[in-house]
Enzyme design. Structure first.
Site, short mmCIF file in Angstrom:
data_model
loop_
_atom_site.label_atom_id
_atom_site.label_comp_id
_atom_site.label_asym_id
_atom_site.label_seq_id
_atom_site.Cartn_x
_atom_site.Cartn_y
_atom_site.Cartn_z
N LYS A 1 5.54 121.11 33.51
CA LYS A 1 5.38 119.85 34.10
C LYS A 1 6.18 119.24 35.15
CE LYS A 1 5.78 115.92 31.42
NZ LYS A 1 5.67 114.79 30.62
N THR B 1 15.31 112.49 22.57
CA THR B 1 16.23 112.10 23.72
C THR B 1 17.56 112.02 23.68
OG1 THR B 1 15.47 109.93 23.22
CG2 THR B 1 14.26 110.99 24.98
N LYS C 1 0.10 128.14 65.07
CA LYS C 1 1.09 128.66 64.30
C LYS C 1 2.03 129.26 64.89
CE LYS C 1 1.46 132.67 62.86
NZ LYS C 1 1.69 133.93 62.35
N GLU D 1 11.78 101.68 18.73
CA GLU D 1 10.39 102.44 19.08
C GLU D 1 9.19 101.92 18.56
OE1 GLU D 1 10.79 105.30 21.43
OE2 GLU D 1 12.42 103.92 21.66
N ARG E 1 0.08 118.18 27.60
CA ARG E 1 -1.06 117.53 28.18
C ARG E 1 -1.46 117.67 29.64
NH1 ARG E 1 0.16 111.70 26.74
NH2 ARG E 1 2.39 112.31 26.02
C1 UD1 Z 1 10.98 107.41 25.39
C2 UD1 Z 1 11.93 106.12 24.81
C3 UD1 Z 1 11.17 104.77 24.67
C4 UD1 Z 1 10.62 104.40 26.16
C5 UD1 Z 1 9.68 105.65 26.67
C6 UD1 Z 1 9.39 105.26 28.09
C7 UD1 Z 1 13.18 107.12 23.06
C8 UD1 Z 1 13.63 107.52 21.69
N1 UD1 Z 1 12.20 106.55 23.56
O1 UD1 Z 1 10.02 107.35 24.50
O2 UD1 Z 1 11.94 103.76 24.18
O3 UD1 Z 1 9.78 103.32 26.03
O4 UD1 Z 1 10.44 106.92 26.68
O5 UD1 Z 1 8.44 106.30 28.46
O6 UD1 Z 1 13.95 107.59 24.08
N2 UD1 Z 1 13.06 114.91 26.12
C9 UD1 Z 1 13.71 116.10 26.20
N3 UD1 Z 1 14.18 116.53 24.89
C10 UD1 Z 1 13.76 115.85 24.00
C11 UD1 Z 1 13.00 114.94 23.93
C12 UD1 Z 1 12.54 114.29 25.03
O7 UD1 Z 1 14.09 116.61 27.16
O8 UD1 Z 1 14.19 116.48 22.77
C13 UD1 Z 1 12.77 114.34 27.56
C14 UD1 Z 1 11.02 114.25 27.81
O9 UD1 Z 1 10.49 115.68 28.66
C15 UD1 Z 1 10.71 113.19 28.77
C16 UD1 Z 1 11.92 112.11 28.13
O10 UD1 Z 1 12.83 113.03 27.88
O11 UD1 Z 1 11.00 113.45 29.99
C17 UD1 Z 1 11.35 111.22 27.23
O12 UD1 Z 1 10.88 112.00 26.28
P1 UD1 Z 1 9.43 111.35 25.31
O13 UD1 Z 1 9.27 112.36 24.12
O14 UD1 Z 1 8.47 111.27 26.34
O15 UD1 Z 1 9.94 109.87 25.06
P2 UD1 Z 1 8.92 108.63 24.53
O16 UD1 Z 1 8.60 109.05 23.03
O17 UD1 Z 1 8.06 108.46 25.45
#
Ligand code: UD1
Ligand code: CA
Length: 458
Positions: free
Chosen positions: A34, A93, A346, A167, A27
Site C-alpha cells: 500500500k 500500533t 526525448k 478507541e 483493501r
Molecule cells: C489508529 C488509532 C486511532 C486513530 C486512527 C487514525 C490506535 C490504537 N488507534 O487506529 O486512535 O483514530 O489510527 O487513523 O493506534 N500498523 C502497523 N502495525 C500494527 C498495526 C498498525 O504497522 O500492528 C500501522 C498501520 O499500517 C497503519 C497505522 O499503523 O499505518 C495505523 O494502524 P491502523 O490499524 O490503521 O489503526 P486504526 O485502527 O485506524
C-alpha cells in the site's frame, strides 16, 4: 489543549521519527504494498519521509511487515541511513512502535510516530506536534474535528487537558458523541518514551497493543499529555483506491495553490496536474489540461500551452511548449525556443531560439541555437538494438518531412531539402538533398484524361 501555531523551524533538539509501514493494505487489492502507491508521483512512504526530515528528524526508523524488501528499499531511497525494523506479527500500533526499540533506546530528545499511509501530513504539522515536548509534555496527540468520527479513537479531555484516548470499539455511547478524534500520529519525549510504551497492554476490544494507551499511562507516571489540533486533511488516511484518489486531489490542490502563490498563472488550475517536485519560475503561464510528470523545471516566463505532457524536462526562460507537445526525460529546451504541436522530444537539447514547431520526433539529439526543424522531421535514432545521436548545428534549416538517420551530423547553417532521407553528414553551410529527382511530363495528364473519357463513352 494547544492550538496550532508553530512554524516549521528546526529546533536544536534531536528527533527520532518512527514510521509505521507494516500494514497489510488488503483493501487496496494490489500486488504492491500500500505505502508504495503514489500521489503526485511519489510514494506515500516517500511523502511521509520527506515531511519528517523537513520537520527536523535526525534519525529515521521504519517499521515494515515481513517480506517487505521493496518497502525497505523505498525507505532507504528517501531517507539515507534509515533503520528498518520488521514487525513479524501485526499486534497493534503500540507493538509496532516497540519494534524500533534499538532506536528508542538511544533516547533522542523527541520521538515522533507517523503512519506511512497518512501521506498528507505537512512539515508544519509535525513541527507543531513536537512543540509541546520542549515545554515538558511527555506525550502529544494529533487531534482533528472529524466530520464523521466513526472508527477513530476519541480524545478524552478533562478541563482542557488530554487524559485518555478511547478507541471506537472500546468507547461508551457518551464517548462516541465526541468528535475531537485522534489522527493517529503522536510525539513522545525520548527520555520517557520506552518506559511508557513498555507499559502498554492488550486488554481491550481488539486484543491489540494500542499506542493510544500511551496518554493514560504517561499521566499515571506523573507526566503531562497535550493535543495539537489540525485540519482533518492533514491526517487523511489511505486504505483503498478511492481514498488514494482523495489524497491525490488534496495534494494537487496544495501544489496548484503553491504554484499560484509563487507567481505562476494557471488558467484552469483544476485541470493541471503536478508532481511533488515540479519547479516553476515566476510568470510561467500554464494553459488548461497540462500534466507534469516527475522532474520538470520551468524557468521564468515560459508558456506551456494546453494538452502538453512533460516529464524529466527543463524548459528555459521564455520558451513556448505545445499545444499538444510531449517532452520526455532529458528534454532540455533553450531560452525562447519553441516546441509546437504534436512534437515529441526525448533526451535532446533544443538550443536557444530554435524552433521545432510541428509533427516532429527529436530523440537523442542536439539542435543548435536558432535552428529550424520543419514539419514532420524525424530523427531515426534507433535500429532496434541501439540508440544513436543526431547533431544539428546552429542556424541549420531542416526542411519538412526529413528523416535524419543517426548517427548523423548536420553542420551549422546547413540546409536539408524537404523529403530527404539523410544518411551522410552534411558540412557547415552545405545543402543536402536525399530524395528522388522530380520528373515532369508536359500535357501528360490532359492526354490521359481525354483518352480515359473516350474509352468510357464507347
Ligand atoms: C489508529 C488509532 C486511532 C486513530 C486512527 C487514525 C490506535 C490504537 N488507534 O487506529 O486512535 O483514530 O489510527 O487513523 O493506534 N500498523 C502497523 N502495525 C500494527 C498495526 C498498525 O504497522 O500492528 C500501522 C498501520 O499500517 C497503519 C497505522 O499503523 O499505518 C495505523 O494502524 P491502523 O490499524 O490503521 O489503526 P486504526 O485502527 O485506524
Ligand atoms: Ca487506519
Amino acid at each position: 489543549m494547544t492550538n496550532a501555531s508553530a512554524s516549521p523551524q528546526e529546533t536544536a533538539r534531536s528527533c527520532l521519527a518512527i514510521v509505521l509501514a507494516a500494514g497489510e493494505g488488503t483493501r487496496m487489492r494490489s500486488g504492491r504494498s500500500k505505502v508504495l502507491h503514489e500521489i503526485a508521483n511519489r510514494s506515500m512512504l516517500g511523502h511521509v519521509l520527506a515531511a519528517v526530515q523537513d520537520a527536523g528528524a535526525t534519525a529515521v526508523a521504519v517499521v515494515v511487515g515481513p517480506d517487505s524488501e521493496m518497502v525497505a528499499a523505498e525507505a532507504t531511497r528517501h531517507a539515507d541511513g534509515a533503520e528498518i525494523f520488521v514487525q513479524r506479527e501485526r499486534l497493534g500500533t503500540g507493538h509496532a512502535v516497540l519494534m524500533a526499540r534499538d532506536a528508542l533506546q538511544r533516547e533522542e530528545n523527541d520521538v515522533i510516530i507517523v503512519y506511512a499511509d497518512t501521506p498528507l501530513v505537512s512539515t508544519v504539522t509535525l513541527a507543531q506536534l513536537r512543540e509541546p515536548l520542549a515545554r515538558g509534555a511527555a506525550v502529544v496527540s494529533l487531534g482533528f474535528e472529524a466530520r464523521d468520527p466513526t472508527g477513530y479513537g476519541r480524545l478524552i479531555l478533562e478541563d482542557d487537558e488530554l487524559v485518555d484516548i478511547r478507541e471506537h470499539k472500546d468507547a461508551s455511547e457518551a464517548e462516541r458523541e465526541i468528535t475531537l478524534c485522534n489522527g493517529g500520529l503522536m510525539a513522545l519525549r525520548g527520555d520517557v518514551a520506552l518506559a511508557i510504551l513498555d507499559k502498554i497492554g492488550n486488554a481491550n476490544a481488539k486484543g491489540e497493543y494500542y499506542l493510544t494507551d500511551a496518554v493514560a499511562i504517561a499521566r499515571q507516571q506523573g507526566h503531562r499529555a497535550a493535543v495539537v489540533v489540525v485540519p482533518e486533511e492533514e491526517v487523511h488516511g489511505v486504505n483503498d483506491r478511492a481514498q488514494l484518489a482523495d489524497a491525490e486531489r488534496m495534494i494537487q490542490g496544495r501544489l496548484r495553490k503553491a504554484a499560484m502563490v509563487s507567481g505562476v498563472t494557471l488558467v484552469a488550475p483544476e485541470t493541471v496536474f503536478f508532481s511533488h517536485d515540479t519547479r516553476l519560475g515566476g510568470d510561467v503561464l500554464v494553459e488548461p489540461h497540462v500534466v507534469f510528470g516527475p522532474g520538470v523545471t520551468v524557468d521564468t516566463g515560459a508558456v506551456i500551452h494546453s494538452f502538453s505532457h512533460l516529464e524529466g524536462a527543463h524548459i528555459a526562460a521564455q520558451a513556448a511548449i505545445g499545444p499538444f507537445a510531449r517532452l520526455r526525460p532529458g528534454a532540455e529546451i533553450g531560452v525562447k525556443a519553441k516546441v509546437g504541436n504534436f512534437v515529441e522530444i526525448k533526451n535532446a537539447v533544443v538550443g536557444e531560439g530554435a524552433k521545432v514547431n510541428h509533427l516532429t520526433y527529436v530523440g537523442d539529439a542536439g539542435i543548435g541555437a536558432g535552428a529550424n526543424i520543419g514539419a514532420g522531421a524525424i530523427t531515426c535514432n534507433y535500429d532496434g538494438f541501439s540508440k544513436y545521436r543526431t547533431e544539428i548545428g546552429q542556424g541549420a534549416f531542416v526542411g519538412s518531412n526529413v528523416s535524419l538517420v543517426a548517427p548523423i551530423r548536420i553542420g551549422a547553417g546547413a540546409f536539408v531539402g524537404s523529403g530527404s532521407v539523410v544518411t551522410e553528414d552534411v558540412p557547415d553551410g552545405a545543402l543536402a538533398l536525399g530524395r528522388g529527382r522530380q520528373v515532369t511530363k508536359a500535357g501528360w495528364a490532359t492526354a490521359f484524361r481525354e483518352a480515359a473519357l473516350a474509352a468510357k463513352k464507347k
